[in-house]
Design a protein around this motif. Structure first.
Motif, PDB file in Angstrom:
ATOM      1  N   LEU A 104      62.211  13.472  32.348  1.00  0.00           N
ATOM      2  CA  LEU A 104      63.556  12.982  32.664  1.00  0.00           C
ATOM      3  C   LEU A 104      64.457  13.067  31.436  1.00  0.00           C
ATOM      4  O   LEU A 104      65.411  12.302  31.320  1.00  0.00           O
ATOM      5  CB  LEU A 104      63.492  11.532  33.171  1.00  0.00           C
ATOM      6  N   ALA A 105      64.140  13.995  30.537  1.00  0.00           N
ATOM      7  CA  ALA A 105      64.864  14.061  29.263  1.00  0.00           C
ATOM      8  C   ALA A 105      66.364  14.224  29.459  1.00  0.00           C
ATOM      9  O   ALA A 105      67.161  13.440  28.935  1.00  0.00           O
ATOM     10  CB  ALA A 105      64.311  15.209  28.410  1.00  0.00           C
ATOM     11  N   THR A 106      66.766  15.224  30.218  1.00  0.00           N
ATOM     12  CA  THR A 106      68.190  15.485  30.391  1.00  0.00           C
ATOM     13  C   THR A 106      68.825  14.498  31.361  1.00  0.00           C
ATOM     14  O   THR A 106      69.940  14.032  31.127  1.00  0.00           O
ATOM     15  CB  THR A 106      68.419  16.922  30.893  1.00  0.00           C
ATOM     16  N   TYR A 107      68.106  14.158  32.417  1.00  0.00           N
ATOM     17  CA  TYR A 107      68.645  13.202  33.384  1.00  0.00           C
ATOM     18  C   TYR A 107      68.925  11.859  32.716  1.00  0.00           C
ATOM     19  O   TYR A 107      70.030  11.324  32.793  1.00  0.00           O
ATOM     20  CB  TYR A 107      67.664  13.027  34.545  1.00  0.00           C
ATOM     21  N   GLY A 108      67.920  11.311  32.031  1.00  0.00           N
ATOM     22  CA  GLY A 108      68.095  10.013  31.384  1.00  0.00           C
ATOM     23  C   GLY A 108      69.155  10.049  30.293  1.00  0.00           C
ATOM     24  O   GLY A 108      69.936   9.111  30.139  1.00  0.00           O
ATOM     25  N   ALA A 109      69.175  11.132  29.518  1.00  0.00           N
ATOM     26  CA  ALA A 109      70.140  11.235  28.420  1.00  0.00           C
ATOM     27  C   ALA A 109      71.571  11.330  28.934  1.00  0.00           C
ATOM     28  O   ALA A 109      72.491  10.726  28.367  1.00  0.00           O
ATOM     29  CB  ALA A 109      69.805  12.441  27.546  1.00  0.00           C
ATOM     30  N   THR A 110      71.785  12.085  30.005  1.00  0.00           N
ATOM     31  CA  THR A 110      73.144  12.194  30.540  1.00  0.00           C
ATOM     32  C   THR A 110      73.580  10.879  31.188  1.00  0.00           C
ATOM     33  O   THR A 110      74.761  10.516  31.130  1.00  0.00           O
ATOM     34  CB  THR A 110      73.246  13.336  31.572  1.00  0.00           C
ATOM     35  N   LYS A 111      72.633  10.158  31.782  1.00  0.00           N
ATOM     36  CA  LYS A 111      72.968   8.851  32.346  1.00  0.00           C
ATOM     37  C   LYS A 111      73.249   7.838  31.227  1.00  0.00           C
ATOM     38  O   LYS A 111      74.067   6.917  31.406  1.00  0.00           O
ATOM     39  CB  LYS A 111      71.841   8.360  33.247  1.00  0.00           C
ATOM     40  N   ALA A 112      72.590   8.001  30.079  1.00  0.00           N
ATOM     41  CA  ALA A 112      72.896   7.151  28.921  1.00  0.00           C
ATOM     42  C   ALA A 112      74.305   7.432  28.420  1.00  0.00           C
ATOM     43  O   ALA A 112      75.033   6.511  28.015  1.00  0.00           O
ATOM     44  CB  ALA A 112      71.880   7.381  27.812  1.00  0.00           C
ATOM     45  N   PHE A 113      74.706   8.701  28.439  1.00  0.00           N
ATOM     46  CA  PHE A 113      76.089   9.031  28.078  1.00  0.00           C
ATOM     47  C   PHE A 113      77.063   8.299  28.990  1.00  0.00           C
ATOM     48  O   PHE A 113      78.037   7.687  28.523  1.00  0.00           O
ATOM     49  CB  PHE A 113      76.333  10.536  28.167  1.00  0.00           C
ATOM     50  N   LEU A 114      76.811   8.355  30.300  1.00  0.00           N
ATOM     51  CA  LEU A 114      77.720   7.707  31.250  1.00  0.00           C
ATOM     52  C   LEU A 114      77.778   6.202  31.035  1.00  0.00           C
ATOM     53  O   LEU A 114      78.845   5.594  31.157  1.00  0.00           O
ATOM     54  CB  LEU A 114      77.287   8.030  32.682  1.00  0.00           C
ATOM     55  N   LYS A 115      76.636   5.591  30.708  1.00  0.00           N
ATOM     56  CA  LYS A 115      76.620   4.154  30.444  1.00  0.00           C
ATOM     57  C   LYS A 115      77.483   3.817  29.231  1.00  0.00           C
ATOM     58  O   LYS A 115      78.354   2.930  29.292  1.00  0.00           O
ATOM     59  CB  LYS A 115      75.189   3.681  30.210  1.00  0.00           C
ATOM     60  N   ASN A 116      77.253   4.493  28.122  1.00  0.00           N
ATOM     61  CA  ASN A 116      77.997   4.196  26.896  1.00  0.00           C
ATOM     62  C   ASN A 116      79.466   4.589  27.010  1.00  0.00           C
ATOM     63  O   ASN A 116      80.358   3.865  26.555  1.00  0.00           O
ATOM     64  CB  ASN A 116      77.350   4.915  25.711  1.00  0.00           C
ATOM     65  N   PHE A 117      79.725   5.726  27.620  1.00  0.00           N
ATOM     66  CA  PHE A 117      81.094   6.189  27.825  1.00  0.00           C
ATOM     67  C   PHE A 117      81.869   5.191  28.680  1.00  0.00           C
ATOM     68  O   PHE A 117      83.020   4.838  28.358  1.00  0.00           O
ATOM     69  CB  PHE A 117      81.058   7.565  28.496  1.00  0.00           C
ATOM     70  N   SER A 118      81.243   4.712  29.743  1.00  0.00           N
ATOM     71  CA  SER A 118      81.918   3.779  30.644  1.00  0.00           C
ATOM     72  C   SER A 118      82.259   2.474  29.955  1.00  0.00           C
ATOM     73  O   SER A 118      83.335   1.907  30.173  1.00  0.00           O
ATOM     74  CB  SER A 118      81.037   3.505  31.871  1.00  0.00           C
ATOM     75  N   ARG A 119      81.355   1.981  29.116  1.00  0.00           N
ATOM     76  CA  ARG A 119      81.633   0.733  28.416  1.00  0.00           C
ATOM     77  C   ARG A 119      82.819   0.905  27.463  1.00  0.00           C
ATOM     78  O   ARG A 119      83.695   0.039  27.378  1.00  0.00           O
ATOM     79  CB  ARG A 119      80.409   0.267  27.635  1.00  0.00           C
ATOM     80  N   SER A 120      82.846   2.017  26.752  1.00  0.00           N
ATOM     81  CA  SER A 120      83.971   2.283  25.852  1.00  0.00           C
ATOM     82  C   SER A 120      85.277   2.381  26.621  1.00  0.00           C
ATOM     83  O   SER A 120      86.302   1.823  26.214  1.00  0.00           O
ATOM     84  CB  SER A 120      83.726   3.580  25.072  1.00  0.00           C
ATOM     85  N   MET A 121      85.247   3.106  27.762  1.00  0.00           N
ATOM     86  CA  MET A 121      86.454   3.250  28.565  1.00  0.00           C
ATOM     87  C   MET A 121      86.883   1.922  29.177  1.00  0.00           C
ATOM     88  O   MET A 121      88.078   1.659  29.329  1.00  0.00           O
ATOM     89  CB  MET A 121      86.235   4.284  29.673  1.00  0.00           C
TER      90      MET A 121
END
Length: 259
Positions: free
Chosen positions: A151-168
């Motif tokens: 799940l390397a890419t799946y989990g990493a891209t979902k981590a991006f969305l989590k952190n990006f969303s909090r910043s936004m």
């Protein structure tokens, strides 16, 4: 176009995305629904019109393309579609080693989970901020806290969305635009290719949720201006326990083919 605001929902031809469309239509929003499945998105559009009496624009778009967000925004501008709610739901899933997957798939998941939702947030977020009104919902996953094999890419891209969303959420809150991140565990859709017996057991214990229930809870959280929601107590327990596993244990799990 009507003066009523629109909800833009990506990946709306089936599963969670279609349920988001039903929830938003039930709240009186007109819909712009987008999918790469041409026949399915038109069919779902007709059903939504019939069931809710709202205006529905059904578009076939490949959101895995690098410039798809800009093109979709331009479509809305040219057709005077005012998007008040953006739901970034489109996604793909593979349970496979990163280097064993194809180059095309790896580029697809990066564009679909990172580039497209980020740039849709950029384009429509600017419009919403100018009007001082809007909501953005991004679909992450509990795998955003779990770095495991296949799940390397799946989990990493979902981590991006989590952190990006909090910043936004922080950047846009005082501009009248509210960003919410949804981090579900397993959902009873065809995306995860779960066996019917596993789905039944997961639903019984509360580890797996239905698309209908997830969409209702997520939209409620969005309109309550929450930064993040992780539905299901067991999902909190699972991500906490897996995060505690040291890398050496994960290597043994891999070696012994436990998972």
């Amino acid at each position: 176009m009507t003066d009523k605001p629109f909800a833009l929902i990506t990946g709306a031809s089936s599963g969670i995305g279609y349920q988001y469309a039903r929830v938003m239509a039930g709240r009186g929003y007109n819909l712009l629904i987008v999918s790469n499945e041409a026949d399915a998105i038109v069919e779902k559009g007709e059903i939504l019109k019939r069931d809710f009496g709202v205006e529905v624009v059904a578009l076939m778009r490949d959101l895995g393309r690098q410039d798809s967000a800009r093109e979709l925004h331009e479509y809305c501008v040219n057709n005077e579609i005012e998007v008040e709610v953006l739901i970034n739901n489109a996604g793909v899933y593979h349970d496979r080693d990163f280097i064993s997957d194809s180059e095309d798939f790896n580029m697809l998941i990066l564009n679909l989970h990172v580039t497209t939702p980020a740039m849709l947030t950029y384009y429509f977020g600017n419009d919403m901020a100018a009007r001082h009104k809007g909501y953005i919902l991004n679909m992450s996953s509990i795998t955003s806290d779990i770095a495991v094999q296949r799940l390397a890419t799946y989990g990493a891209t979902k981590a991006f969305l989590k952190n990006f969303s909090r910043s936004m959420h922080i950047e846009l809150y005082h501009k009248g635009v509210y960003v919410t991140c949804v981090r579900p565990g397993a959902v009873a859709t065809t995306l995860y290719n779960l066996k019917p017996s596993a789905v039944k057991a997961g639903l019984a214990i509360g580890y797996i949720t239905t698309p209908e229930r997830l969409a209702q809870r997520a939209v409620c959280a969005m309109f309550r201006k929450r930064a993040q929601i992780t539905p299901g107590f067991l999902n909190h327990v699972l991500r906490f326990l897996i995060a505690l596993l040291p890398t050496c244990v994960l290597r043994l799990i891999r070696r012994w083919h436990i998972f």
